[in-house]
Design an enzyme around this catalytic site. Structure first.
Site, PDB file in Angstrom:
ATOM      1  N   ARG A 148      35.339  29.944  33.444  1.00  0.00           N
ATOM      2  CA  ARG A 148      35.734  29.009  34.780  1.00  0.00           C
ATOM      3  C   ARG A 148      34.917  27.930  34.910  1.00  0.00           C
ATOM      4  NH1 ARG A 148      31.638  31.893  39.637  1.00  0.00           N
ATOM      5  NH2 ARG A 148      30.634  29.733  39.437  1.00  0.00           N
ATOM      6  N   TYR A 160      29.084  25.064  46.303  1.00  0.00           N
ATOM      7  CA  TYR A 160      29.209  26.487  45.873  1.00  0.00           C
ATOM      8  C   TYR A 160      30.060  25.854  44.115  1.00  0.00           C
ATOM      9  CZ  TYR A 160      31.012  30.556  43.509  1.00  0.00           C
ATOM     10  OH  TYR A 160      31.730  31.634  42.774  1.00  0.00           O
ATOM     11  N   ASP A 210      36.674  31.032  40.241  1.00  0.00           N
ATOM     12  CA  ASP A 210      35.973  31.933  42.252  1.00  0.00           C
ATOM     13  C   ASP A 210      36.241  31.426  43.095  1.00  0.00           C
ATOM     14  OD1 ASP A 210      34.778  33.546  42.880  1.00  0.00           O
ATOM     15  OD2 ASP A 210      32.718  33.221  42.565  1.00  0.00           O
ATOM     16  N   HIS A 212      35.240  32.998  45.898  1.00  0.00           N
ATOM     17  CA  HIS A 212      33.936  33.629  46.394  1.00  0.00           C
ATOM     18  C   HIS A 212      34.415  34.027  47.771  1.00  0.00           C
ATOM     19  CE1 HIS A 212      29.795  33.523  46.412  1.00  0.00           C
ATOM     20  NE2 HIS A 212      29.874  33.743  45.403  1.00  0.00           N
ATOM     21  N   GLU A 236      38.954  35.507  40.992  1.00  0.00           N
ATOM     22  CA  GLU A 236      37.763  36.073  41.089  1.00  0.00           C
ATOM     23  C   GLU A 236      38.091  36.061  42.847  1.00  0.00           C
ATOM     24  OE1 GLU A 236      33.434  36.499  40.791  1.00  0.00           O
ATOM     25  OE2 GLU A 236      34.591  35.275  39.306  1.00  0.00           O
ATOM     26  N   GLU A 262      31.467  42.491  42.632  1.00  0.00           N
ATOM     27  CA  GLU A 262      30.423  42.476  41.470  1.00  0.00           C
ATOM     28  C   GLU A 262      29.309  42.381  42.862  1.00  0.00           C
ATOM     29  OE1 GLU A 262      29.402  37.494  43.025  1.00  0.00           O
ATOM     30  OE2 GLU A 262      30.926  37.689  41.281  1.00  0.00           O
ATOM     31  N   ARG A 283      34.771  44.178  39.001  1.00  0.00           N
ATOM     32  CA  ARG A 283      33.680  43.459  38.163  1.00  0.00           C
ATOM     33  C   ARG A 283      31.909  44.076  38.726  1.00  0.00           C
ATOM     34  NH1 ARG A 283      32.393  38.424  39.238  1.00  0.00           N
ATOM     35  NH2 ARG A 283      31.675  38.208  37.402  1.00  0.00           N
ATOM     36  N   GLU A 339      30.965  38.036  32.209  1.00  0.00           N
ATOM     37  CA  GLU A 339      30.506  37.088  32.417  1.00  0.00           C
ATOM     38  C   GLU A 339      29.362  36.959  31.564  1.00  0.00           C
ATOM     39  OE1 GLU A 339      30.040  34.763  36.846  1.00  0.00           O
ATOM     40  OE2 GLU A 339      29.792  37.653  36.053  1.00  0.00           O
ATOM     41  N   TRP A 402      29.679  33.293  52.577  1.00  0.00           N
ATOM     42  CA  TRP A 402      29.807  32.514  51.131  1.00  0.00           C
ATOM     43  C   TRP A 402      29.351  32.948  49.916  1.00  0.00           C
ATOM     44  CZ3 TRP A 402      26.163  32.542  46.567  1.00  0.00           C
ATOM     45  CH2 TRP A 402      25.761  31.229  46.934  1.00  0.00           C
TER      46      TRP A 402
END
Length: 402
Positions: A148, A160, A210, A212, A236, A262, A283, A339, A402
């Protein structure tokens, strides 16, 4: 008949905060479950200690499915990350016990291997493009077949995805770190550094990224289209998953694969995403989606729609969760990728795990159960430290995802 004689909630901070549940049967067999919820750890510890532990004493540890239904349906207030993380800890610990009683690693109880090893990716990052490229090279040299890539957006200051030490851990002490964010700057910058990775290293490994939750659906669609030439393994969390119809719009504009889940905690949270084939990878994790029992239900549903697995595996999941994930990953037919960020050296002092990394893949322990041990004496050296995840603010001062 063996019964549950004791259940202990163990809170320690070896490198970062972890909550662990240890269940002991009347026969003296112990099982471990992870109950860590990053930034809200003590909420789960209280849920376990004050509400679930009293319900476990005297129950048959072999009745995993019945215990899961009892804790889920019996609570009335269902789902949510605190509830599902607590149930996951109980469920995982009971699977650990069942494996030890049977004398088999957990993956054998799940039907045995569907593959020889579990493909993993780790996190390359940099404060700029050159340092990112150097970090990608480091992971390639370590044998990773998937990486990643994240880099800090220049002149903004947000960090981040950028690792500060050996292990990426965004949770900070005291109050949340408020980090600046500019969507416009990110969209101008990120496609370029992903192309730079491909230009330097080619296409003989998997490249992931990602987002996010940072983009609106149409912004995510544009980003996915801009990076199609990079042939990402996935982008992602391109947009917050509360509005699941938003993923249909993204699908209409790009062929870049999408990974989501996630921070989703149940099969009902991902049902629409899966059955409408709005995502390519789900995820959800052992620790936040109700344990091994419920995660298998999610993965079985996903298999019907050609959606593959890609479970979250950051350092905020303890080695217990990682071990449980590998046992599930190696057994399910629709596995995609796992991951794997590794843990701090202090974490390994408390959690002794038999999971091994070889040739870009993880291999499960062959010990009965999950193959993880918890060292109480070592844990005493690492008391709990209050920590929060960051908060993002746009340049105009408004709060952003975030």
């Amino acid at each position: 008949m063996s019964t549950i004689a004791r259940a202990e909630v163990l809170v320690s901070s070896p490198g970062r905060n972890f909550v662990t549940l240890r269940i002991t049967t009347s026969d003296g067999v112990t099982g471990l479950g992870d109950a860590t919820l990053n930034g809200r750890e003590l909420a789960v510890a209280s849920y376990l200690r004050d509400h679930l532990v009293p319900l476990l004493i005297g129950r048959d540890p072999a009745r995993i499915e019945d215990t899961w239904q009892y804790l889920y349906r019996g609570a009335y207030w269902r789902r949510g990350p605190v509830t599902m993380t607590a149930i996951a800890a109980v469920d995982t610990a009971l699977w650990d016990i069942k494996g030890k009683v049977a004398g088999l690693p957990v993956y054998q109880l799940l039907g045995g291997r569907s593959r020889n090893g579990v493909l993993v990716y780790s996190h390359a990052s940099g404060v700029d493009v050159p340092s990112l490229l150097d970090d990608v090279a480091r992971f390639r040299d370590l044998g990773y077949l998937a990486v990643r890539a994240q880099a800090a957006v220049p002149d903004i200051g947000g960090s981040y995805g950028v690792r500060k030490g050996e292990v990426y851990e965004p949770a900070a002490t005291s109050l949340p770190d408020e980090q600046p964010w500019s969507t416009e700057a990110y969209l101008n910058f990120a496609p370029g550094y992903l192309r730079a990775v491909r230009d330097r290293f080619g296409f003989d490994f998997h490249l992931l990224h990602d987002v996010h939750h940072r983009l609106t659906p149409i912004e995510a669609a544009r980003f996915g289209k801009d990076v199609e030439e990079c042939r990402l393994f996935w982008m992602e969390d391109p947009t917050p998953a509360e509005n699941q119809e938003a993923f249909r719009l993204i699908r209409q504009h790009t062929t870049t694969p999408i990974a989501v889940g996630e921070n989703l905690t149940s099969i009902w949270d991902v049902q629409h995403l899966i059955t409408e084939q709005l995502i390519d990878y789900v995820r959800t994790t052992v620790v936040h989606a109700g344990g091994i029992t419920h995660l298998r239900r999610i993965f079985d549903l996903a298999a019907l729609y050609q959606v593959r697995t890609g479970s979250h595996g950051a350092t905020d999941l303890s080695p217990i969760s990682l071990a449980a994930a590998v046992h599930v990953d190696i057994s399910v037919p629709n596995f995609g990728i796992q991951e794997y960020m590794g843990h701090a050296a202090e974490t390994a002092e408390v959690f002794r795990s038999g999971v091994r990394f070889e040739n870009g893949m993880l291999l499960p322990s062959e010990e009965p159960g999950l193959g993880v041990e918890y060292d109480d004496e070592a844990a005493e050296r690492f008391p709990y430290e209050p920590k929060y995840l960051p908060v993002a603010r746009r340049l105009d001062g408004s709060v952003h995802d975030w």
